[in-house]
Scaffold this motif. Structure first.
Motif, mmCIF file in Angstrom:
data_model
loop_
_atom_site.group_PDB
_atom_site.id
_atom_site.type_symbol
_atom_site.label_atom_id
_atom_site.label_comp_id
_atom_site.label_asym_id
_atom_site.label_seq_id
_atom_site.Cartn_x
_atom_site.Cartn_y
_atom_site.Cartn_z
ATOM 1 N N ILE A 26 0.894 -1.115 0.006
ATOM 2 C CA ILE A 26 0.015 0.192 -0.048
ATOM 3 C C ILE A 26 1.017 1.350 -0.053
ATOM 4 C CG2 ILE A 26 -1.820 1.188 1.184
ATOM 5 C CD1 ILE A 26 -2.480 -1.477 2.713
ATOM 6 N N PRO A 27 0.723 2.221 -0.909
ATOM 7 C CA PRO A 27 1.591 3.450 -0.889
ATOM 8 C C PRO A 27 1.440 4.205 0.137
ATOM 9 C CG PRO A 27 0.253 3.110 -3.043
ATOM 10 C CD PRO A 27 -0.360 2.126 -1.766
ATOM 11 N N HIS A 28 2.561 4.644 0.509
ATOM 12 C CA HIS A 28 2.606 5.474 2.012
ATOM 13 C C HIS A 28 1.796 6.667 2.116
ATOM 14 C CE1 HIS A 28 4.653 7.578 5.277
ATOM 15 N NE2 HIS A 28 4.536 8.690 4.643
ATOM 16 N N ASP A 29 1.508 7.529 1.187
ATOM 17 C CA ASP A 29 0.583 8.535 1.091
ATOM 18 C C ASP A 29 -0.637 8.130 1.371
ATOM 19 O OD1 ASP A 29 2.594 10.375 0.746
ATOM 20 O OD2 ASP A 29 2.376 10.253 -1.593
ATOM 21 N N GLU A 30 -1.122 6.816 0.709
ATOM 22 C CA GLU A 30 -2.473 6.283 0.984
ATOM 23 C C GLU A 30 -2.535 5.909 2.626
ATOM 24 O OE1 GLU A 30 -5.172 2.209 -0.415
ATOM 25 O OE2 GLU A 30 -3.818 3.237 -1.942
ATOM 26 N N VAL A 31 -1.678 5.050 3.141
ATOM 27 C CA VAL A 31 -1.718 4.848 4.501
ATOM 28 C C VAL A 31 -1.857 6.099 5.460
ATOM 29 C CG1 VAL A 31 -0.574 3.752 6.497
ATOM 30 C CG2 VAL A 31 -0.690 2.673 4.121
ATOM 31 N N ALA B 140 -3.021 8.926 4.843
ATOM 32 C CA ALA B 140 -4.365 9.649 4.482
ATOM 33 C C ALA B 140 -5.332 8.776 5.147
ATOM 34 C CB ALA B 140 -4.659 9.764 3.148
ATOM 35 N N GLU B 141 -5.365 7.602 5.367
ATOM 36 C CA GLU B 141 -6.204 6.827 5.908
ATOM 37 C C GLU B 141 -6.094 6.902 7.586
ATOM 38 O OE1 GLU B 141 -6.121 2.447 4.942
ATOM 39 O OE2 GLU B 141 -6.507 3.010 2.865
#
Length: 62
Positions: free
Chosen positions: A39-44, A46-47
């Motif tokens: 999972i891309p860092h930015d997505e994690v 943001a979650e």
């Protein structure tokens, strides 16, 4: 003067360290062997920000 609070013997401590090391290495290997895509860092991030904000809002409502 010995100010330690541990009642563990050196053998217990070494056994615990060895046990933890085996557990940790198994977890790392399982993660490396996991075929699912990362999972891309930015997505994690943001979650996690959304989760923190929802918890903060819930805390404000109490």
């Amino acid at each position: 003067m010995d100010t330690s609070f541990s009642s563990a013997t050196p053998a217990d401590t070494e056994e615990q360290a060895d046990s933890y090391d085996r557990w940790f290495r198994a977890k790392v290997q399982a993660a490396l062997d996991d075929p699912r895509p990362g999972i891309p860092h930015d997505e994690v991030m943001a979650e996690m920000r959304a989760l923190i904000e929802s918890k903060r809002k819930k805390g404000d409502a109490d």
